[in-house]
Design a protein around this motif. Structure first.
Motif, mmCIF file in Angstrom:
data_model
loop_
_atom_site.group_PDB
_atom_site.id
_atom_site.type_symbol
_atom_site.label_atom_id
_atom_site.label_comp_id
_atom_site.label_asym_id
_atom_site.label_seq_id
_atom_site.Cartn_x
_atom_site.Cartn_y
_atom_site.Cartn_z
ATOM 1 N N LEU A 1 0.827 -1.213 0.000
ATOM 2 C CA LEU A 1 0.000 0.000 0.000
ATOM 3 C C LEU A 1 0.860 1.260 0.000
ATOM 4 O O LEU A 1 0.569 2.230 -0.721
ATOM 5 C CB LEU A 1 -0.926 0.004 1.215
ATOM 6 C CG LEU A 1 -2.065 -1.017 1.223
ATOM 7 C CD1 LEU A 1 -2.822 -0.951 2.537
ATOM 8 C CD2 LEU A 1 -3.003 -0.773 0.051
ATOM 9 N N THR B 1 2.476 1.737 -3.448
ATOM 10 C CA THR B 1 1.460 2.215 -4.395
ATOM 11 C C THR B 1 1.114 3.677 -4.140
ATOM 12 O O THR B 1 0.993 4.472 -5.084
ATOM 13 C CB THR B 1 0.187 1.355 -4.281
ATOM 14 O OG1 THR B 1 0.531 -0.021 -4.460
ATOM 15 C CG2 THR B 1 -0.834 1.764 -5.328
ATOM 16 N N GLY B 2 0.970 4.033 -2.867
ATOM 17 C CA GLY B 2 0.691 5.425 -2.536
ATOM 18 C C GLY B 2 1.818 6.351 -2.940
ATOM 19 O O GLY B 2 1.576 7.469 -3.436
ATOM 20 N N LEU C 1 -3.390 5.887 0.918
ATOM 21 C CA LEU C 1 -2.739 4.579 0.836
ATOM 22 C C LEU C 1 -1.437 4.557 1.639
ATOM 23 O O LEU C 1 -1.127 3.564 2.311
ATOM 24 C CB LEU C 1 -2.463 4.221 -0.628
ATOM 25 C CG LEU C 1 -3.681 3.947 -1.515
ATOM 26 C CD1 LEU C 1 -3.230 3.586 -2.925
ATOM 27 C CD2 LEU C 1 -4.541 2.833 -0.942
ATOM 28 N N SER C 2 -0.684 5.645 1.585
ATOM 29 C CA SER C 2 0.559 5.716 2.356
ATOM 30 C C SER C 2 0.276 5.690 3.856
ATOM 31 O O SER C 2 0.992 5.030 4.623
ATOM 32 C CB SER C 2 1.338 6.984 1.995
ATOM 33 O OG SER C 2 1.693 6.988 0.633
ATOM 34 N N GLY D 1 -0.576 2.157 4.779
ATOM 35 C CA GLY D 1 0.619 1.318 4.731
ATOM 36 C C GLY D 1 1.512 1.516 5.939
ATOM 37 O O GLY D 1 1.980 0.540 6.551
#
Length: 368
Positions: free
Chosen positions: A135, A138-139, A304-305, A308
């Motif tokens: 995640l 992706t972020g 997302l970050s 994560g």
């Protein structure tokens, strides 16, 4: 006569308003400069994660040996030096890329730290680490892709113009009010909630981001040949940077003492990143002219970050240190059995310091 009028009007430049004059200083940085800021920030965060793991390893080795304090270890000092280099890289990155992009890239440090701890410190890989790392990566990709790709040449005149703009003054007024309320709850009302403490850190962090980008940008322009260090605004921003960093570290240390690191790290990352993005938007107007799709995808990358980092930092294994006040039974001279000795629960010495003294006294009797 008409030709003379036309020629004079052609050569005369219309007077610029203050907004236009300062806007004239805003220039798009080349793509190479933008990428340079991203690369410097990523490298700086990786160095920070390496330094943290080196210091962690030094602490583990010192706790096992139990000889000298950790600050006498060469390895620990190497970690401190690497951390300084990494923070310097982050500082320099603010001069090349938008603050709203550099701050969220701090998740790279969490990802790299998790990988290094598994490879070198032999920590176990948890499913949450894999999901969180995916995640966060992706972020990070979404952040780099959809962040504003234009930045400003930070000059003293531009910083002065931004500092007296009405939207920043309103933002600063609201921030001061909120900070005073939180400080009153924390100090006077003794409200020791993690959100209260981390919000204090985040409010100071917004000023830190503004001042760091201003100082870094003016130093960068001075290196390029346009001297900015002669203006008072540079030293004003320098003082704000140092003061806000000092108080930010103070409140963050207090949070680390009162709460577990697995709670402080993700919450602080979320609040710090949010405050940095807001500061970049309000003070440096970094989202001006950005498409709505880019803004949505950028915020989605931040989300997302955040998730994560939360998954990676959640329930991290702690360093287990042996209690040196007790000695294992198989290591006591004169003891042949290896079972554990514990006072009877019904005795008045159960669980007390006297019980420990009784065990020590029994060991001395067997030795004699």
């Amino acid at each position: 006569m008409e030709n003379m009028t036309n020629s004079s009007s052609a050569h005369a430049t219309p007077p610029l308003t203050s907004v236009q004059a300062h806007r004239a200083e805003i220039m798009e940085n080349p793509l190479q400069t933008y990428l340079l800021g991203i690369i410097i920030s990523i490298c700086g965060n990786v160095l920070i994660s390496i330094s943290l793991n080196i210091q962690k390893y030094a602490h583990v080795r010192q706790s096992q040996r139990g000889s000298k304090p950790y600050y006498t270890s060469v390895m620990w000092w190497c970690g401190v030096v690497l951390m300084g280099v990494g923070e310097l890289g982050n500082f320099a990155a603010y001069g090349f890329a938008p603050a709203s992009l550099i701050a969220p890239l701090g998740c790279v440090s969490v990802i790299a730290s998790a990988i290094i701890s598994v490879v070198f410190l032999k920590e176990t890989v948890r499913p949450s680490d894999i999901v969180g790392g995916t995640l966060a990566i992706t972020g990070t990709y979404l952040l780099v892709t959809f962040a504003p790709h234009t930045s400003t040449h930070i000059t003293a005149h531009l910083v002065q113009y931004y500092a007296v703009s009405w939207h920043f003054l309103l933002y600063l007024f609201i921030e001061v009010i909120i900070f005073c309320i939180l400080l009153y709850l924390y100090k006077r009302r003794n409200v020791k909630h993690i959100v209260i403490v981390i919000l204090l850190v985040a409010l100071l962090a917004s000023l830190t981001v503004i001042s760091v980008k201003a100082v870094s940008g003016m130093i960068t322009e001075s290196i390029k040949g346009q001297l900015q260090l002669i203006y008072p605004i540079f030293y004003v921003m320098l003082v704000v940077m140092v003061a806000s960093c000092a108080f930010q570290i103070k409140f963050l240390n207090q949070a680390m003492k009162m709460f577990d690191a697995t709670e402080v790290v993700p919450i602080n990352f979320v609040f710090f990143t949010a405050s940095a993005i807001v500061a970049g938007i309000v003070f440096y107007q970094e989202f001006e002219g950005l498409a709505l799709l880019n803004i949505f995808m950028f915020l989605f990358g931040c989300l997302l970050s955040f998730l994560g980092v939360f998954l990676i930092a959640r329930n991290r294994p702690k360093i287990k240190q042996q209690d040196r006040n007790f000695i294992a039974m198989d290591r006591i001279p004169g003891r042949r059995h290896t079972d554990k000795v514990q006072p009877e629960a019904k005795t008045p010495t159960y669980g007390s310091l006297a019980a420990k003294l009784m065990c020590n006294r029994a060991g001395q009797t067997d030795e004699s």
